[in-house]
Structure formats: structure tokens, C-alpha cells
Design an enzyme around this catalytic site. Structure first.
Site, PDB file in Angstrom:
ATOM      1  NE  ARG A  56      -1.657  -2.163   2.784  1.00 50.79           N
ATOM      2  CZ  ARG A  56      -1.685  -3.455   2.375  1.00 50.79           C
ATOM      3  NH1 ARG A  56      -2.269  -3.863   1.209  1.00 50.79           N
ATOM      4  NH2 ARG A  56      -0.620  -4.265   2.692  1.00 50.79           N
ATOM      5  CB  THR A  57       3.241   2.663   2.239  1.00 49.37           C
ATOM      6  OG1 THR A  57       2.384   2.286   3.515  1.00 49.37           O
ATOM      7  CG2 THR A  57       4.080   4.049   2.529  1.00 49.37           C
ATOM      8  CE  LYS A  89      26.335  -4.526  -5.202  1.00 49.77           C
ATOM      9  NZ  LYS A  89      26.714  -3.421  -6.408  1.00 49.77           N
ATOM     10  NE  ARG A 117       7.224   0.882   5.079  1.00 48.69           N
ATOM     11  CZ  ARG A 117       5.793   0.563   5.291  1.00 48.69           C
ATOM     12  NH1 ARG A 117       5.420  -0.693   4.811  1.00 48.69           N
ATOM     13  NH2 ARG A 117       4.693   1.512   5.386  1.00 48.69           N
ATOM     14  CG  HIS A 168       3.528   4.249   8.668  1.00 51.41           C
ATOM     15  ND1 HIS A 168       3.483   4.940   7.411  1.00 51.41           N
ATOM     16  CD2 HIS A 168       2.702   3.052   8.071  1.00 51.41           C
ATOM     17  CE1 HIS A 168       3.321   4.434   6.333  1.00 51.41           C
ATOM     18  NE2 HIS A 168       2.750   3.241   6.889  1.00 51.41           N
TER      19      HIS A 168
END
Length: 305
Positions: free
Chosen positions: A51-52, A80, A101, A129
Site C-alpha cells: 500500500r505505502t 553490499k 521505509r 508512520h
């Protein structure tokens, strides 16, 4: 240049302007279809999201902009060993704004401190959030007509739920808000939030039974028990079905109560509730696109000044 790390980064007056812009976007989408032509949004998602991430991408594309980025840390140079600080310096050369995120609390803040472009926290660990909170606030304002004077029940995983923590902190700034925290003992709201509520003399109570408080609620914010936040599978299995919202439970609620959910849903809301006119969680997803469009416009504008 401004970033968005927390819902509290914007004053309530600035939020009003942001929500007014989002509402205008909802009513007049064509007016904004080329606002971000020539601009690029980087979505840097070190943690899975549907969704986000897609909401941000949809928002930018609807504004006429372009999108680039990665949807998993394994698809980036983080695999890496590249630091968040170095990654954002590189991204700043490619894009005009970034949504990040990350599973580690504070990682987007570190990125913002080294970034040459606005950074939006799209969720960091169990901490914040903010764009989900902006979505929640816009949904409430649009469907209830106000952001004050109501009783909201927050149900489920209140310990690890970053959406819950962000929403509580945001709603504390509005008058006449009463909180009812509905959870098993193991998933109670963190003490630091209780301390703030006590300090500000804001009304709240903690209960275990959802049925008992249903008639009191103007809003019910359901959350899933998050498997990814548990260290012990047995604890997750024991608690995952603790609350299931059914048609029978909804019969005890007010006629105009709204049910919100940040999604994804597992089984904490029965599908039989989806057809109830009080179920607002899919409308909530659409409001998420409008508010992210408004946020992108606002932060890009700040970067010009």
C-alpha cells in the site's frame, strides 16, 4: 528545505492547509495532473510494502511526475553494506524527493540529515508512520467533518503498531479527544505514551474486551497482530486471533461509527463487515493517495525556497 519524519513536523494549521489541498485534489484531479512534470520521486523501501509504496508511486504519477527506486533492501547496495547516509547522497543526484521505509528506527532521520532533497519517512521500525497518520486524519476529517470531540478505540497490537503510536501523538493536539485502548496485556500501549497522556490530562482507558466498549465509540481503529515484530512464533499464534470484528459486534456500535484499518488485514476484520457502510478502510486507501499528492507538492515547493 523541509522533510517529514513525524506527523508533529507540521503544525495543526499547516495540516489544515495540507488537507484542504488534498480535498481540492480529490475534487479537481485534472487541475493537478501536470504539477510535477519533470520531477522524480525515489521510493527507497528497505522493508516490504504494498500500500505505502504503490500509494506514493500512484501519487507521483497522478501529478505527472516519474518514479524510480527499489522495493527491498536486497535489491539495493545496502546488500553490499552501503550506509543509508551514502545511499541518500546518491539518490539526491537522481531524484527530486525521496520516500524511505526502513526497519531501523531513526534511519529516515539520518537520511534527511545528509540529503540534498526532501525525505519522507514512509515507516521506520515500530516507531513512526507519518503518512499513514496523515491518511487517517484526512479520512476522519473528510468523513466525520472534524478532528475534535470524539472517542476513538484503538484495538489490537498497540505495543508494536507504529501507525497507532503516530495517530495517538497526532490526535493529542486536538480538543475533546478520548482514547480507549483495547488490547491483550502482552500488547498494551507503551508506557511513554501513557505518560504523555497523563501529563497532558487527556482522557483514556485501557480495556481487554472490545464488546464492552463498542457502544461508546465514534471511531474504531483496528490493527493486525504483526508477525514480523514478534521474536517468538508461539506468542504470535496465541495472540493473532485475539480480536475479530464481526457483523454481530458491529450491531452494538453507533449508526455513524467509522471503522478504520491501516491494512493489510489478516483476519481481524471479518469480510462480512466490508459491506457495512461504516467500514471506511478501503476509502482510507484512496485518501492516502490524495494526501501523499498534497505532501509531495508541499515539500517540493519548500525545496524551491
Amino acid at each position: 528545505m523541509r522533510h517529514l519524519m513525524s506527523p508533529l513536523d507540521f503544525s495543526t494549521e499547516e495540516l489544515d492547509r495540507l488537507f484542504d489541498l488534498a480535498s481540492d485534489i480529490e475534487k479537481n484531479p485534472d487541475k493537478y495532473s501536470k504539477v510535477c512534470e519533470g520531477k522524480k520521486l525515489a521510493t527507497c523501501f528497505y522493508e516490504p510494502s504494498t500500500r505505502t509504496r504503490l500509494s506514493f508511486e500512484s501519487a507521483m504519477l497522478s501529478l505527472g511526475g516519474d518514479v524510480l527506486g527499489f522495493s527491498d533492501a536486497a535489491c539495493s547496495s545496502a546488500s553490499k553494506g552501503e550506509s543509508v547516509s551514502d545511499t541518500i547522497r546518491i539518490i539526491s543526484c537522481y531524484a527530486d524527493i525521496c520516500a524511505m521505509r526502513h526497519p531501523k528506527e531513526g534511519a529516515p532521520m539520518v537520511a534527511a540529515s545528509k540529503s540534498g532533497i526532501p525525505v519522507i519517512n514512509a515507516g521506520d521500525g515500530g516507531h513512526q508512520h507519518p503518512t499513514q497518520t496523515l491518511t487517517d486524519l484526512l479520512t476522519i476529517r473528510s468523513l466525520k467533518g472534524r478532528l475534535n470531540n470524539f472517542t476513538i478505540g484503538l484495538c489490537g497490537d498497540l505495543k508494536f503498531g507504529r501507525t497507532v503510536h503516530s495517530l495517538i501523538n497526532a490526535l493529542m493536539r486536538y480538543e475533546g479527544i478520548s482514547f480507549i485502548f483495547i488490547s491483550p496485556e502482552e500488547l498494551r500501549i507503551p508506557d511513554y505514551i501513557i505518560d504523555i497522556l497523563n501529563e497532558k490530562n487527556i482522557s483514556y482507558k485501557e480495556v481487554i474486551s472490545l464488546d464492552d466498549v463498542m457502544p461508546e465509540l465514534d471511531l474504531l481503529y483496528m490493527t493486525r497482530v504483526q508477525r514480523e515484530r514478534f521474536f517468538n512464533e508461539e506468542d504470535y499464534v496465541r495472540l493473532k486471533d485475539f480480536y475479530i470484528l464481526t457483523r454481530e459486534k458491529m450491531s452494538k456500535a453507533k449508526d455513524d461509527m467509522l471503522v478504520l484499518h491501516p491494512l493489510p488485514r489478516v483476519n481481524e476484520i471479518s469480510v462480512e463487515v466490508d459491506d457495512d457502510p461504516r467500514a471506511a478502510y478501503f476509502k482510507q486507501v484512496q485518501y492516502g493517495v490524495y494526501v501523499r499528492m498534497a505532501l509531495i507538492i508541499t515539500l517540493l515547493e519548500s525545496a524551491k525556497n
